[in-house]
Scaffold this active site. Structure first.
Site, short mmCIF file in Angstrom:
data_model
loop_
_atom_site.label_atom_id
_atom_site.label_comp_id
_atom_site.label_asym_id
_atom_site.label_seq_id
_atom_site.Cartn_x
_atom_site.Cartn_y
_atom_site.Cartn_z
N LYS A 22 8.97 2.23 -1.72
CA LYS A 22 8.21 2.43 -0.47
C LYS A 22 7.53 1.12 -0.07
O LYS A 22 7.61 0.70 1.08
CB LYS A 22 7.13 3.50 -0.68
CG LYS A 22 6.06 3.54 0.41
CD LYS A 22 5.02 4.61 0.18
CE LYS A 22 3.90 4.18 -0.72
NZ LYS A 22 2.86 3.35 -0.10
N ASN A 23 6.88 0.47 -1.04
CA ASN A 23 6.07 -0.70 -0.72
C ASN A 23 6.89 -1.96 -0.48
O ASN A 23 6.35 -2.98 -0.07
CB ASN A 23 5.02 -0.93 -1.81
CG ASN A 23 3.96 0.15 -1.78
OD1 ASN A 23 3.93 0.97 -0.85
ND2 ASN A 23 3.11 0.18 -2.78
N CYS A 115 -9.84 4.26 4.02
CA CYS A 115 -9.11 5.45 3.56
C CYS A 115 -9.80 5.89 2.27
O CYS A 115 -10.74 5.25 1.81
CB CYS A 115 -7.64 5.14 3.35
SG CYS A 115 -7.35 4.03 1.99
N ARG A 120 -10.67 -0.81 3.48
CA ARG A 120 -9.40 -1.55 3.47
C ARG A 120 -9.49 -2.72 4.46
O ARG A 120 -8.93 -2.71 5.54
CB ARG A 120 -8.24 -0.63 3.83
CG ARG A 120 -8.11 0.60 2.97
CD ARG A 120 -7.76 0.30 1.51
NE ARG A 120 -6.43 -0.26 1.33
CZ ARG A 120 -5.32 0.46 1.19
NH1 ARG A 120 -5.40 1.76 1.31
NH2 ARG A 120 -4.16 -0.13 1.01
N LEU A 124 -8.57 -11.29 5.08
CA LEU A 124 -7.67 -12.33 4.55
C LEU A 124 -6.43 -12.47 5.43
O LEU A 124 -5.94 -13.58 5.69
CB LEU A 124 -7.28 -12.00 3.11
CG LEU A 124 -8.42 -11.97 2.10
CD1 LEU A 124 -7.93 -11.43 0.75
CD2 LEU A 124 -9.04 -13.36 1.92
N ASP A 306 -1.82 1.12 -8.65
CA ASP A 306 -1.07 2.30 -8.19
C ASP A 306 -0.64 3.20 -9.34
O ASP A 306 -0.10 4.28 -9.10
CB ASP A 306 0.16 1.89 -7.38
CG ASP A 306 -0.22 1.23 -6.07
OD1 ASP A 306 0.65 0.65 -5.42
OD2 ASP A 306 -1.42 1.28 -5.73
N ILE A 328 -9.20 -3.53 -8.67
CA ILE A 328 -8.57 -3.79 -7.36
C ILE A 328 -9.18 -2.89 -6.30
O ILE A 328 -9.61 -3.33 -5.24
CB ILE A 328 -7.04 -3.58 -7.42
CG1 ILE A 328 -6.43 -4.46 -8.53
CG2 ILE A 328 -6.40 -3.85 -6.06
CD1 ILE A 328 -6.43 -5.93 -8.26
N ARG A 398 4.18 11.37 1.21
CA ARG A 398 4.12 10.03 1.83
C ARG A 398 4.84 9.01 0.96
O ARG A 398 5.37 8.04 1.44
CB ARG A 398 2.66 9.58 1.99
CG ARG A 398 1.85 10.44 2.92
CD ARG A 398 0.51 9.85 3.15
NE ARG A 398 0.64 8.46 3.62
CZ ARG A 398 -0.33 7.80 4.22
NH1 ARG A 398 -1.50 8.38 4.40
NH2 ARG A 398 -0.16 6.57 4.64
#
Ligand code: EPZ
Length: 419
Positions: A22-23, A115, A120, A124, A306, A328, A398
């Site tokens: 997905k990413n 979120c 978020r 940068l 993740d 993170i 998702r």
């Protein structure tokens, strides 16, 4: 809204095929805006987030077809504005900013907003695009970026929590069409960023990773169409590896991107899980006793944020005290309260989950909140006694392609209940 009903306690057995990432798919889809020529992408997973991105490309003027895992995009003409109601659904939409600015000289993209995993920011991203000569304005919840020609520059994308994945993607895509050379220090090194770089190079871009976290991009006048196969999803693969561990079973994962999973696999091995890798097939086997976990997330190749929620679920079933820290996304612990409803003994001290494992979790009605927290609840349900019902499973859809069907095929008692 669908629900999952999971009756826990089954041992799992068999083979699961890992889908495309997905990413990796999302920024590569955005990169197709950089050319008016036809691009073809293979192994694109059929996910809600992917379909959101295809909707955005269509809104921007591209012709888009998606069937059997392959996407064809032809962005012959592109408008430079992405409305709020499209962007608010998915933060990753922000990665159309760089391509639109490079292609149209102007981009108006709604600010992604926060979120559930935390604030978020995109400071940068914006700093990087300004370094390339873009003028940035924030107005009524939109980012408006304009440039009469981008110029290569030297910059750093180091933030308070390390680098930025999508920020690196945005700057890299814009710099491909800038005049001159761009040097990005502290660029993100995630495999998905490297996959995007490979796709850009196949379009005629000149992108080079000059060791560690430094990217060098030599601008070109234009990019042409290309064909690309997306890498496998290391987080989906890692999630199924934890499914084997939490049920004390054995699974074989096909098409697993083993070389991108080193930190996840060593975390499993430290817990006493057997891991064997050979020719893209990953064998994961777990039997009791497992050992408590001490984990801290970091930018690649560190332990991925993740995978943090999934390992909290595993830790909840391992006797002894585990400690899992997320540096993170310090607030990414929505799953802890839901796991406690399932009998987990867990406390949250700032961005550290301290978990005392129990022999057996107990099924309960729980609610999904974000993508990886939801995956953690599915994993916990596989181990818990009785039935766990998970509502709002649209969060899971998702980022996981048919997760219920894939788990059922290896023996899980999981059912999707249409609301
Ligand atoms: C990507 O998000 C992934 N999403 C996330 O995966 C993943 O958790 C994250 O990278 C970290 O690995 C996609 O690739 C689509 P970041 P991204 O910019 O790029 C801070 C999932 O579950 N930051 O690398 O948005 C930020 O607040 C998703 O699949 C700034 O301070 O994340 C965070 O603390 C969730 N300023 C850290 O950096 C900025 O301008 C990392 O964020 C940008 C980010």
């Amino acid at each position: 809204m669908d629900k999952f009903a999971i009756r826990g306690g089954n041992r799992l057995h068999g083979t699961i095929s890992v889908s495309g990432s997905k990413n990796s798919s999302l920024p590569i889809l955005a990169a197709t805006l950089l050319t008016r020529e036809r691009c073809v992408l293979h192994r694109v997973p059929d996910l809600t987030d992917v379909r959101y991105m295809l909707d955005i490309l269509r809104y921007l003027g591209a012709d888009v077809e998606f069937s059997q895992g392959s996407v064809v995009v032809e962005a012959r003409k592109v408008v430079g504005e992405t409305p709020y109601d499209l962007v608010r659904r998915m933060r990753a939409s922000v990665c159309v900013l760089g391509p639109l600015l490079a292609r149209c000289g102007r981009a108006k993209v709604s600010l992604p907003g926060g979120c559930v995993i935390g604030d978020r920011p995109i400071d940068l991203h914006l700093r990087g695009l300004e370094a390339l000569g873009s003028r940035i304005a924030l107005s009524k919840g939109y980012v408006i970026a304009e440039a009469s020609g981008l110029v290569g520059a030297r910059m750093s994308l180091q933030g308070p929590h390390g680098s930025t994945v999508l920020g690196t993607d945005n700057v890299m895509m814009a710099a491909c069409l800038a005049r001159g050379t761009t040097i990005v220090e502290n660029a993100a090194s995630e495999p998905e960023v490297a996959d995007l770089a490979r796709f850009l190079c196949s379009m005629g871009a000149k992108v080079r990773r000059a060791g560690g976290s430094r990217l060098e991009i030599e601008g070109v006048d234009e990019l042409h169409g290309a064909e690309h196969t997306v890498i496998s999803d290391r987080i989906e693969a890692g999630t199924f590896a934890v499914a084997a561990a939490i049920t004390r079973s054995e699974l074989v994962l096909e098409e697993a991107p083993i070389e991108h999973m080193r930190s996840t696999l060593s975390a499993l091995q430290d817990a006493g899980v057997f891991v064997e890798a050979a020719e893209g097939r990953l064998r994961v086997r777990a039997t009791d006793p497992l050992h408590p976990l001490q984990l801290r997330t970091g930018t690649y190749p560190g332990f991925p944020t993740d995978m943090q929620a999934q390992f909290c679920a595993l830790a909840a079933t391992i006797p002894g005290r585990s400690r899992i820290e997320d540096d993170i996304f310090p607030n990414r612990f929505m799953h802890i309260s839901e796991l406690k409803r399932m009998g987990a003994h867990a406390d949250l001290l700032a961005n550290v989950a301290v978990i005392d494992g129990v022999d057996r979790l107990s099924g309960a009605p729980v609610m999904a909140s974000d993508l990886r927290a939801s995956a953690a609840l599915v994993l916990a349900g596989l181990q818990a006694e009785n039935t766990t019902t998970i509502s709002r499973v649209y969060h899971i859809d998702r980022g996981y392609e048919r997760i219920d069907a894939k788990l059922r095929a290896v023996g899980a008692d999981i059912e999707r209940l249409p609301k």
